[in-house]
Write a protein that holds these residues in place. Sequence first.
Motif, PDB file in Angstrom:
ATOM      1  N   LEU A 227       0.864  -1.349  -0.109  1.00 37.14           N
ATOM      2  CA  LEU A 227       0.217  -0.096   0.131  1.00 37.14           C
ATOM      3  C   LEU A 227       0.734   1.258  -0.055  1.00 37.14           C
ATOM      4  O   LEU A 227       0.329   2.309  -0.515  1.00 37.14           O
ATOM      5  N   LEU A 228       2.061   1.277   0.568  1.00 34.49           N
ATOM      6  CA  LEU A 228       2.644   2.277   0.855  1.00 34.49           C
ATOM      7  C   LEU A 228       4.193   2.256   0.127  1.00 34.49           C
ATOM      8  O   LEU A 228       4.781   3.535   0.049  1.00 34.49           O
ATOM      9  N   GLY A 229       4.752   1.289  -0.564  1.00 32.07           N
ATOM     10  CA  GLY A 229       5.587   1.283  -1.479  1.00 32.07           C
ATOM     11  C   GLY A 229       7.056   1.138  -0.713  1.00 32.07           C
ATOM     12  O   GLY A 229       8.076   1.369  -1.129  1.00 32.07           O
ATOM     13  N   THR A 230       6.832   0.483   0.609  1.00 34.20           N
ATOM     14  CA  THR A 230       8.080   0.340   1.466  1.00 34.20           C
ATOM     15  C   THR A 230       8.591  -0.984   0.996  1.00 34.20           C
ATOM     16  O   THR A 230       7.921  -1.665   0.501  1.00 34.20           O
ATOM     17  N   GLY A 231       9.829  -1.303   1.466  1.00 33.38           N
ATOM     18  CA  GLY A 231      10.346  -2.564   1.240  1.00 33.38           C
ATOM     19  C   GLY A 231       9.771  -3.870   1.712  1.00 33.38           C
ATOM     20  O   GLY A 231       9.274  -3.743   2.889  1.00 33.38           O
ATOM     21  N   ILE A 232       9.683  -4.913   1.228  1.00 36.33           N
ATOM     22  CA  ILE A 232       8.906  -6.104   1.691  1.00 36.33           C
ATOM     23  C   ILE A 232       9.824  -7.141   2.117  1.00 36.33           C
ATOM     24  O   ILE A 232       9.663  -7.717   2.924  1.00 36.33           O
ATOM     25  N   GLY A 233      10.883  -7.231   1.420  1.00 36.19           N
ATOM     26  CA  GLY A 233      11.913  -8.539   1.567  1.00 36.19           C
ATOM     27  C   GLY A 233      11.307  -9.665   1.556  1.00 36.19           C
ATOM     28  O   GLY A 233      10.710 -10.251   0.647  1.00 36.19           O
ATOM     29  N   ASN A 234      11.669 -10.436   2.674  1.00 39.10           N
ATOM     30  CA  ASN A 234      11.339 -12.002   2.841  1.00 39.10           C
ATOM     31  C   ASN A 234       9.866 -11.799   3.248  1.00 39.10           C
ATOM     32  O   ASN A 234       9.348 -12.951   3.550  1.00 39.10           O
ATOM     33  N   ASN A 235       9.313 -10.707   3.817  1.00 44.17           N
ATOM     34  CA  ASN A 235       7.981 -10.717   4.589  1.00 44.17           C
ATOM     35  C   ASN A 235       6.919 -11.317   3.733  1.00 44.17           C
ATOM     36  O   ASN A 235       6.030 -11.966   4.333  1.00 44.17           O
ATOM     37  N   GLY A 236       6.838 -11.117   2.576  1.00 44.41           N
ATOM     38  CA  GLY A 236       6.007 -11.437   1.607  1.00 44.41           C
ATOM     39  C   GLY A 236       5.593 -13.039   1.843  1.00 44.41           C
ATOM     40  O   GLY A 236       4.716 -13.796   1.859  1.00 44.41           O
ATOM     41  N   TRP A 237       6.911 -13.867   1.344  1.00 39.47           N
ATOM     42  CA  TRP A 237       7.097 -15.333   1.670  1.00 39.47           C
ATOM     43  C   TRP A 237       6.300 -15.683   2.926  1.00 39.47           C
ATOM     44  O   TRP A 237       5.874 -16.627   3.127  1.00 39.47           O
ATOM     45  N   LEU A 238       7.022 -15.063   3.870  1.00 40.25           N
ATOM     46  CA  LEU A 238       6.625 -15.468   5.337  1.00 40.25           C
ATOM     47  C   LEU A 238       5.411 -15.371   5.563  1.00 40.25           C
ATOM     48  O   LEU A 238       4.921 -16.034   6.220  1.00 40.25           O
ATOM     49  N   ALA A 239       4.556 -14.331   5.250  1.00 47.00           N
ATOM     50  CA  ALA A 239       3.287 -14.054   5.304  1.00 47.00           C
ATOM     51  C   ALA A 239       2.478 -15.060   4.779  1.00 47.00           C
ATOM     52  O   ALA A 239       1.507 -15.640   5.575  1.00 47.00           O
ATOM     53  N   VAL A 240       2.815 -15.473   3.529  1.00 45.10           N
ATOM     54  CA  VAL A 240       2.038 -16.700   2.885  1.00 45.10           C
ATOM     55  C   VAL A 240       2.406 -17.936   3.685  1.00 45.10           C
ATOM     56  O   VAL A 240       1.093 -18.743   3.907  1.00 45.10           O
ATOM     57  N   ALA A 241       3.525 -18.143   3.959  1.00 40.82           N
ATOM     58  CA  ALA A 241       3.821 -19.524   4.792  1.00 40.82           C
ATOM     59  C   ALA A 241       3.154 -19.459   6.158  1.00 40.82           C
ATOM     60  O   ALA A 241       2.641 -20.443   6.458  1.00 40.82           O
ATOM     61  N   TRP A 242       2.978 -18.472   6.663  1.00 42.33           N
ATOM     62  CA  TRP A 242       2.247 -18.482   8.139  1.00 42.33           C
ATOM     63  C   TRP A 242       0.743 -18.774   7.811  1.00 42.33           C
ATOM     64  O   TRP A 242       0.302 -19.476   8.451  1.00 42.33           O
ATOM     65  N   CYS A 243       0.110 -18.127   6.743  1.00 42.74           N
ATOM     66  CA  CYS A 243      -1.312 -18.182   6.292  1.00 42.74           C
ATOM     67  C   CYS A 243      -1.515 -19.584   6.122  1.00 42.74           C
ATOM     68  O   CYS A 243      -2.414 -20.125   6.403  1.00 42.74           O
ATOM     69  N   THR A 244      -0.290 -20.219   5.350  1.00 44.79           N
ATOM     70  CA  THR A 244      -0.768 -21.528   4.812  1.00 44.79           C
ATOM     71  C   THR A 244      -0.835 -22.363   6.086  1.00 44.79           C
ATOM     72  O   THR A 244      -1.520 -23.451   6.141  1.00 44.79           O
ATOM     73  N   ALA A 245       0.233 -22.295   7.003  1.00 44.26           N
ATOM     74  CA  ALA A 245       0.307 -23.414   7.850  1.00 44.26           C
ATOM     75  C   ALA A 245      -0.742 -23.018   9.164  1.00 44.26           C
ATOM     76  O   ALA A 245      -1.265 -24.376   9.320  1.00 44.26           O
ATOM     77  N   LEU A 246      -1.189 -21.829   9.178  1.00 38.73           N
ATOM     78  CA  LEU A 246      -2.140 -21.604  10.261  1.00 38.73           C
ATOM     79  C   LEU A 246      -3.538 -22.291   9.468  1.00 38.73           C
ATOM     80  O   LEU A 246      -4.300 -22.777  10.512  1.00 38.73           O
TER      81      LEU A 246
END
Length: 263
Positions: A227-246
């Motif tokens: 939404l704001l154009g800041t750096g995402i880094g590895n957070n995108g993959w971590l967020a998807v991994a957390w969502c999938t695992a949960l």
Amino acid sequence: MSTLPLALRDSSTMLRRNLLHARRYPSLTLNLLLTPIMLLLLFVYIFGDTMSAGIGGGAPDRTEYIAFVVPGLLLMTIGSTVVGTAVSVSNDMTEGIIARFRTMAIHRGSVLIGHVIGSVLQSVMSVLLVGAVAVAIGFRSTDATPLEWLAALGLLVLFATALTWIAVGMGLISPNAEAAGNNAMPLILLPLLSSTFVPIDAMPGWFQPIAQYQPFTPAIETLRGLLLGTGIGNNGWLAVAWCTALTVLGYLWSTAKFNQDPK
């Protein structure tokens, strides 16, 4: 009727049932929704100047702090909304309606599916309402493309699905509605221990791992980046991994508990 059409028909019926309950008894959803809205107004209008000066190290800028805090509060809204799902599931289990459903020729999984889909829809509507309040007080997304907006919506839906399945499991193990609400409280508290209100590096060193290695922080940082154009880094993959695992954990936990024969 074959299994798939039966499951679709019964799941649709259960979804309508849960949406009707939410429409007839909106007080629980509204009470839970007030938490992120009140925190948004509190931190923007009471603490906004001080927090923005502390984070940016310069002159107070409430507009910048609104942009910083809104992504985290959108995810906190999901956590607040699914607490109502835990309470609703617990009510179904303790008030006898599930025992009645077990005697009927309906697809067994449709009861949980109806709760999950209904909760995700309510979460999305709650997010839209909190987002509208945020826009009204000055939040603006900077340079987000249509694809990034679509990715942000997808992340919110995925996160809502993951937390909903966890909330369903919490409702199934609770002996009553009050216990279900208490068991689901971590879904509201975890955002307070994340990067919702201040950056991770501004926290005490001993606390940073607690804030960093939990489901909300990577999702918040990913939503900020989209939404704001800041750096995402590895957070995108971590967020998807957390969502999938949960989601997988919550699904297996909920179905196993629901399919147990009543004692």
